[in-house]
Design a protein around this motif. Structure first.
Motif, PDB file in Angstrom:
ATOM      1  N   UNK A   1      29.541  43.496  48.695  1.00  0.00           N
ATOM      2  CA  UNK A   1      30.194  44.719  48.898  1.00  0.00           C
ATOM      3  C   UNK A   1      31.087  45.093  47.811  1.00  0.00           C
ATOM      4  N   UNK A   2      31.609  44.099  47.048  1.00  0.00           N
ATOM      5  CA  UNK A   2      32.444  44.267  45.827  1.00  0.00           C
ATOM      6  C   UNK A   2      32.069  43.176  44.959  1.00  0.00           C
ATOM      7  N   UNK A   3      31.964  43.710  43.770  1.00  0.00           N
ATOM      8  CA  UNK A   3      31.652  42.799  42.442  1.00  0.00           C
ATOM      9  C   UNK A   3      32.745  42.931  41.543  1.00  0.00           C
ATOM     10  N   UNK A   4      33.499  41.980  40.902  1.00  0.00           N
ATOM     11  CA  UNK A   4      34.484  42.216  40.087  1.00  0.00           C
ATOM     12  C   UNK A   4      34.353  41.031  38.909  1.00  0.00           C
ATOM     13  N   UNK A   5      34.206  41.816  37.638  1.00  0.00           N
ATOM     14  CA  UNK A   5      33.820  41.308  36.480  1.00  0.00           C
ATOM     15  C   UNK A   5      35.093  40.755  35.626  1.00  0.00           C
ATOM     16  N   UNK A   6      35.390  39.311  35.668  1.00  0.00           N
ATOM     17  CA  UNK A   6      36.662  39.133  34.992  1.00  0.00           C
ATOM     18  C   UNK A   6      36.335  38.116  33.822  1.00  0.00           C
ATOM     19  N   UNK A   7      37.075  38.178  32.924  1.00  0.00           N
ATOM     20  CA  UNK A   7      37.106  37.207  31.723  1.00  0.00           C
ATOM     21  C   UNK A   7      38.560  36.753  31.372  1.00  0.00           C
ATOM     22  N   UNK A   8      39.005  35.717  32.165  1.00  0.00           N
ATOM     23  CA  UNK A   8      40.426  35.462  32.086  1.00  0.00           C
ATOM     24  C   UNK A   8      41.202  34.885  30.921  1.00  0.00           C
ATOM     25  N   UNK A   9      40.386  34.379  30.001  1.00  0.00           N
ATOM     26  CA  UNK A   9      41.023  34.089  28.804  1.00  0.00           C
ATOM     27  C   UNK A   9      42.302  33.142  29.129  1.00  0.00           C
ATOM     28  N   UNK A  10      43.711  33.599  28.889  1.00  0.00           N
ATOM     29  CA  UNK A  10      44.734  32.837  29.220  1.00  0.00           C
ATOM     30  C   UNK A  10      45.369  33.231  30.336  1.00  0.00           C
ATOM     31  N   UNK A  11      44.778  34.391  31.288  1.00  0.00           N
ATOM     32  CA  UNK A  11      45.634  34.983  32.210  1.00  0.00           C
ATOM     33  C   UNK A  11      45.264  34.405  33.508  1.00  0.00           C
ATOM     34  N   UNK A  12      45.992  34.463  34.613  1.00  0.00           N
ATOM     35  CA  UNK A  12      46.030  33.800  35.703  1.00  0.00           C
ATOM     36  C   UNK A  12      45.486  34.983  36.620  1.00  0.00           C
ATOM     37  N   UNK A  13      44.590  34.612  37.399  1.00  0.00           N
ATOM     38  CA  UNK A  13      44.096  35.611  38.614  1.00  0.00           C
ATOM     39  C   UNK A  13      42.447  35.620  38.536  1.00  0.00           C
ATOM     40  N   UNK A  14      41.847  34.737  38.896  1.00  0.00           N
ATOM     41  CA  UNK A  14      40.193  34.575  38.857  1.00  0.00           C
ATOM     42  C   UNK A  14      39.662  34.577  39.911  1.00  0.00           C
ATOM     43  N   UNK A  15      40.377  34.576  41.250  1.00  0.00           N
ATOM     44  CA  UNK A  15      39.739  34.577  42.441  1.00  0.00           C
ATOM     45  C   UNK A  15      39.294  33.045  42.868  1.00  0.00           C
ATOM     46  N   UNK A  16      39.508  31.992  41.909  1.00  0.00           N
ATOM     47  CA  UNK A  16      39.287  30.901  42.296  1.00  0.00           C
ATOM     48  C   UNK A  16      40.224  30.068  42.813  1.00  0.00           C
ATOM     49  N   UNK A  17      41.777  30.394  42.703  1.00  0.00           N
ATOM     50  CA  UNK A  17      42.819  29.781  43.286  1.00  0.00           C
ATOM     51  C   UNK A  17      42.971  30.518  44.749  1.00  0.00           C
ATOM     52  N   UNK A  18      43.605  29.763  45.615  1.00  0.00           N
ATOM     53  CA  UNK A  18      43.715  30.164  47.002  1.00  0.00           C
ATOM     54  C   UNK A  18      44.649  31.473  47.270  1.00  0.00           C
ATOM     55  N   UNK A  19      45.737  31.500  46.005  1.00  0.00           N
ATOM     56  CA  UNK A  19      46.575  32.678  46.563  1.00  0.00           C
ATOM     57  C   UNK A  19      45.707  33.980  46.230  1.00  0.00           C
ATOM     58  N   UNK A  20      44.904  33.935  45.100  1.00  0.00           N
ATOM     59  CA  UNK A  20      44.220  35.235  44.682  1.00  0.00           C
ATOM     60  C   UNK A  20      42.957  35.525  45.574  1.00  0.00           C
TER      61      UNK A  20
END
Length: 279
Positions: free
Chosen positions: A111-130
């Motif tokens: 339903x939703x697809x989000x493309x992220x290149x995190x480099x040095x930033x927090x928030x990739x969807x892998x951590x439980x909080x995100x």
């Protein structure tokens, strides 16, 4: 900006998975931003200028049974992307949203697809909080609303709010790399009109929002809930994460003190995301 990587070797016990979750939670309180859990190790990463070796030593003394050993190394800025690419698989959230990087192939059609290149930033969807923040956002009525993503990191929550047809989105982070990375990720997802600012909650004076999203940490949230509440319109929503379940009573007490009512929560591996409404 360079990063510090620490590798925590965990005790060889049957409950090593539970210990790993606790170690991640403890390191998060010290400002570590991202983690990789292996069989009997936890790798954790923090900006070099935020690293406190004394605090880490005190933590290992306070919880000696959870740390068999710790190794530390410095990762130079130019090598950081290679670390992320090595440890950045796609992430699916509740079967509805996939978080992927530009180098991934065979991205599932959700339903939703989000493309992220995190480099040095927090928030990739892998951590439980995100992941929990996004899962709570599935049921929010965001269309036509003014949304704030406080502590935006990669900009993932701001991007998701824009995808859900928010009227206006503001994203704020104190970290310079996040300030540079979030616009890049907005562009990758063909999201326009997101206002991205570098700074802290002092930037919120005179602003109002229907929805505020803040995935930071317990101490900052407790300090800034009053500021967030002042910016919320009546019936506005405040969605918080970045802390674990044992901290929820303190967060909720501070929210109630500021005229917010508890709505609901989601939990995963000792982490929690909570939703409040301004009454």
């Amino acid at each position: 900006m360079d990063y510090i990587e620490i590798t925590c070797t965990l005790p060889d016990t049957e409950d090593v998975a539970e210990i790993a979750d606790i170690v991640v939670a403890l390191l998060s309180d010290l400002g570590f931003e991202s983690f990789e859990e292996l069989d009997n190790e936890v790798k954790a990463y923090i900006p070099a200028n935020n690293y406190d070796a004394v605090a880490l030593l005190e933590l290992t003394k306070d919880y000696p049974s959870m740390f068999a050993s710790i190794d530390t190394k410095r990762i130079e800025q130019e090598n950081w992307n290679h670390v992320w690419e090595r440890n950045f698989p796609m992430a699916e959230i509740a079967g509805r949203c996939v978080i992927y990087a530009p180098f991934h192939e065979n991205v599932p059609d959700l339903e939703y697809s989000i493309c992220i290149l995190p480099q040095m930033s927090f928030g990739t969807g892998h951590h439980e909080t995100t992941s929990l923040m996004i899962e709570l956002m599935f049921d929010l009525d965001i269309e036509g609303k003014r949304v704030l993503d406080m502590g935006c990191g990669t900009g993932i929550l701001a991007i998701f709010a824009a995808m859900k047809n928010a009227k206006a989105v503001t994203a704020i982070d104190i970290d310079e790399w996040a300030y540079r990375n979030a616009p890049e990720n907005c562009e990758r997802n063909h999201v326009t009109g997101v206002e991205i600012l570098q700074g802290d909650s002092s930037l919120l004076e005179g602003r109002t929002f229907d929805i505020i999203l803040a995935n930071i940490n317990r101490n900052i949230l407790l300090e800034d809930i009053t500021t967030y509440t002042k910016c919320l319109l009546t019936d506005g929503l405040l969605q918080l994460s970045g802390f674990y379940t044992s901290n929820l009573p303190d967060i909720t007490a501070k929210a109630k003190k500021n005229g917010l009512e508890f709505v609901r929560q989601l939990e995963k591996k000792n982490w929690v995301a909570a939703l409040y409404r301004k009454i």
